[in-house]
Design an enzyme around this catalytic site. Structure first.
Site, mmCIF file in Angstrom:
data_model
loop_
_atom_site.group_PDB
_atom_site.id
_atom_site.type_symbol
_atom_site.label_atom_id
_atom_site.label_comp_id
_atom_site.label_asym_id
_atom_site.label_seq_id
_atom_site.Cartn_x
_atom_site.Cartn_y
_atom_site.Cartn_z
ATOM 1 N N HIS A 147 -1.147 9.415 28.269
ATOM 2 C CA HIS A 147 -0.705 8.565 29.378
ATOM 3 C C HIS A 147 0.513 7.716 29.025
ATOM 4 O O HIS A 147 1.287 7.336 29.906
ATOM 5 C CB HIS A 147 -1.850 7.654 29.819
ATOM 6 C CG HIS A 147 -3.009 8.407 30.402
ATOM 7 N ND1 HIS A 147 -4.226 7.824 30.675
ATOM 8 C CD2 HIS A 147 -3.131 9.718 30.761
ATOM 9 C CE1 HIS A 147 -5.052 8.728 31.169
ATOM 10 N NE2 HIS A 147 -4.419 9.885 31.220
ATOM 11 N N PHE A 170 -9.558 10.472 26.086
ATOM 12 C CA PHE A 170 -8.504 10.188 25.109
ATOM 13 C C PHE A 170 -7.167 9.802 25.751
ATOM 14 O O PHE A 170 -6.098 10.110 25.213
ATOM 15 C CB PHE A 170 -8.311 11.396 24.174
ATOM 16 C CG PHE A 170 -9.595 12.026 23.733
ATOM 17 C CD1 PHE A 170 -10.596 11.258 23.153
ATOM 18 C CD2 PHE A 170 -9.830 13.374 23.919
ATOM 19 C CE1 PHE A 170 -11.797 11.824 22.759
ATOM 20 C CE2 PHE A 170 -11.028 13.958 23.534
ATOM 21 C CZ PHE A 170 -12.012 13.174 22.947
ATOM 22 N N CYS A 171 -7.224 9.111 26.881
ATOM 23 C CA CYS A 171 -6.004 8.706 27.589
ATOM 24 C C CYS A 171 -5.076 9.896 27.824
ATOM 25 O O CYS A 171 -3.853 9.777 27.774
ATOM 26 C CB CYS A 171 -5.279 7.598 26.835
ATOM 27 S SG CYS A 171 -6.181 6.045 26.805
ATOM 28 N N ALA A 172 -5.698 11.048 28.065
ATOM 29 C CA ALA A 172 -4.968 12.262 28.425
ATOM 30 C C ALA A 172 -5.833 13.015 29.435
ATOM 31 O O ALA A 172 -6.193 14.175 29.246
ATOM 32 C CB ALA A 172 -4.694 13.120 27.193
#
Length: 462
Positions: free
Chosen positions: A129, A375-377
């Site tokens: 992100h 995982f901020c993805a």
């Protein structure tokens, strides 16, 4: 880019000393064990060398660029010498600037604020992100997840060929995925970008701690990374590369340090002459300790012999991959396939297990710290799991109860400070949990799976 382990001509390094290697943690089943930190992709432990350097400097800390006193002058020299060390570590070109920020996220937001107003930005949906989201004021083209490195290059070339060839353009791409650890074809993507008149920024947050990064060799325009992933967790990051867009943009923050001269006008307003050096985007009192810690880590990795560190990490990657392959219920996530080169970041799911439950059991019953979530993805993990983009699930806050299927994954990550024993314990724990089940009851509390503080109870793996 790849990790050519066969061409390495230096011996494999021993693990580098890091803080926390002897920390013990309690087990819910009783007793204590030395903590196995296998969450390097989130924040790597501080190198002992970094901690020692910071501790030695701390009594001499002073205000940077602002004082006539000895400590201020010493701190200023330390700060600017650190800039030169980072530039050397990254193989910067003579005309490149090194700007100190707070993190990779901060670096990419700084660049997003500096791009020309009519700039077109191209970014893969597979990005973290920090790379995916900063371009809010730009015309953004989101590229579908490629399934091979060649497809990544082809996808970019097609998108760039369809753009307005006369306006500025920027490509943002990771060097190593924070989900799969897979290496991206950075050099080839840079060549494609430049062939179509675009620039490229490399998110090296997961690459720089594991593999040498050379701006000139890769021919990228900018590199961004974080100190806390490079064994220097003191709140600093780096944006290094071409100076022209940075010099032409308004300062990222307006304030002291970014300005050379400020004067009142006759009409009551203020005239400001901004710096054209890296100081233009470093307003406020710099985090000299954070900056020095990054420089210390760069020196430590270089002096240890990056080739040997890479070789040892590849041995650990191979061991983890082989160990997980022996457990049929485990599926390792990958974009480019099993043979794709990768750094020490591996994500997986376990059939019959909620990922949060599995990660909680690794921690509570084995003293192993991994990460579960998206995982901020989010787009990437959902693509890899084959779920709909609209399916629920949050980064680090699964909604499923123990025993229910989750839309998240488990990530194990390691690096220069990881002992062999931590890898061996992790693989043994995965095998035992899948074969025998958890030895404790778990419940969801505030979005996290945690041990139920009662007696050892039923297994929730059905």
């Amino acid at each position: 880019m790849s990790v050519p382990t066969a061409a390495l001509d230096s011996s494999v390094c021993a693990p580098l000393p890091v803080l926390g290697q002897n920390v013990t943690v309690p087990l819910v089943t009783g007793g204590e064990v030395t903590y196995a930190a296998l969450d390097y992709a989130a924040s790597a432990p501080a190198l002992q060398r970094v901690w020692d350097d910071v501790a030695a400097y701390a009594p001499y800390y002073g205000s940077v660029h602002r004082g006539a006193g000895y400590l201020s002058q010493l701190s200023t020299d330390l700060f600017e010498n650190s800039r030169r060390t980072v530039a050397e570590f990254l193989g910067c070109r003579a005309e490149d600037q090194v700007v100190f920020t707070r993190s990779t996220t901060d670096s990419l937001n700084l660049l997003a604020a500096a791009i020309p107003a009519d700039c077109q930005v191209f970014v893969y949906e597979t990005e973290h992100h920090a790379s995916l989201l900063p371009w809010r004021d730009a015309q953004v083209t989101y590229l579908d997840a490629p399934r091979t490195p060649a497809q990544a290059v082809e996808t970019l070339e097609r998108a760039l060929a369809d753009r307005d060839p006369y306006g500025p353009a920027l490509v943002c791409v990771t060097g190593a995925s924070n989900v799969t650890g897979e290496l991206w074809p950075v050099r080839e993507l840079a060549a494609a970008a430049h062939a179509h008149g675009a620039r490229i920024v490399l998110d090296a947050a997961q690459l720089a701690p594991h593999h040498p990064v050379d701006i000139a060799e890769l021919d990228v325009d900018w590199v961004a990374f974080s100190g806390h992933k490079l064994y220097a967790p003191f709140g600093s990051g780096v944006l290094a590369g071409r100076a022209d867009w940075l010099q032409a943009a308004e300062p990222y923050l307006a304030g002291g340090g970014a300005s050379r001269k400020v004067a009142r006008r006759a009409d009551g307003g203020v005239d400001v002459d901004w710096h054209t050096t890296a100081a233009r985007h470093e307003a406020g009192s710099p985090n000299v300790i954070g900056v020095y810690s990054i420089a210390s880590a760069c020196k430590a990795l270089t002096e240890a012999g990056f080739e040997g560190l890479v070789a040892r990490e590849q041995e650990l990657v191979g061991r983890v991959r082989e160990g997980l392959a022996e457990v049929p219920e485990v599926r390792v996530l990958s974009l480019f396939g099993d043979d794709a080169p990768r750094v020490g970041v591996i994500s997986f799911v376990v059939r019959g297990w909620n990922s949060s439950h599995f990660a909680a059991a690794l921690s509570a019953e084995y003293g192993i710290g991994v990460r579960d979530g998206l995982f901020c993805a989010h787009p990437l993990v959902r693509t890899l799991l084959g779920s709909d983009p609209q399916d629920p699930g949050e980064c680090g806050a699964p909604e499923a109860e123990p025993g229910e299927r989750s839309l998240n994954a488990i990530r194990v990550s390691f690096g220069a400070g990881t002992p062999d024993e931590h890898i061996d314990r992790f693989l043994r724990a995965v095998s035992e949990l899948v074969r025998e089940g958890a030895r404790w009851n778990y419940r969801t509390e505030d979005g996290r799976c945690v041990p139920d503080r009662g007696e050892a109870a039923q297994v929730y793996t059905s």
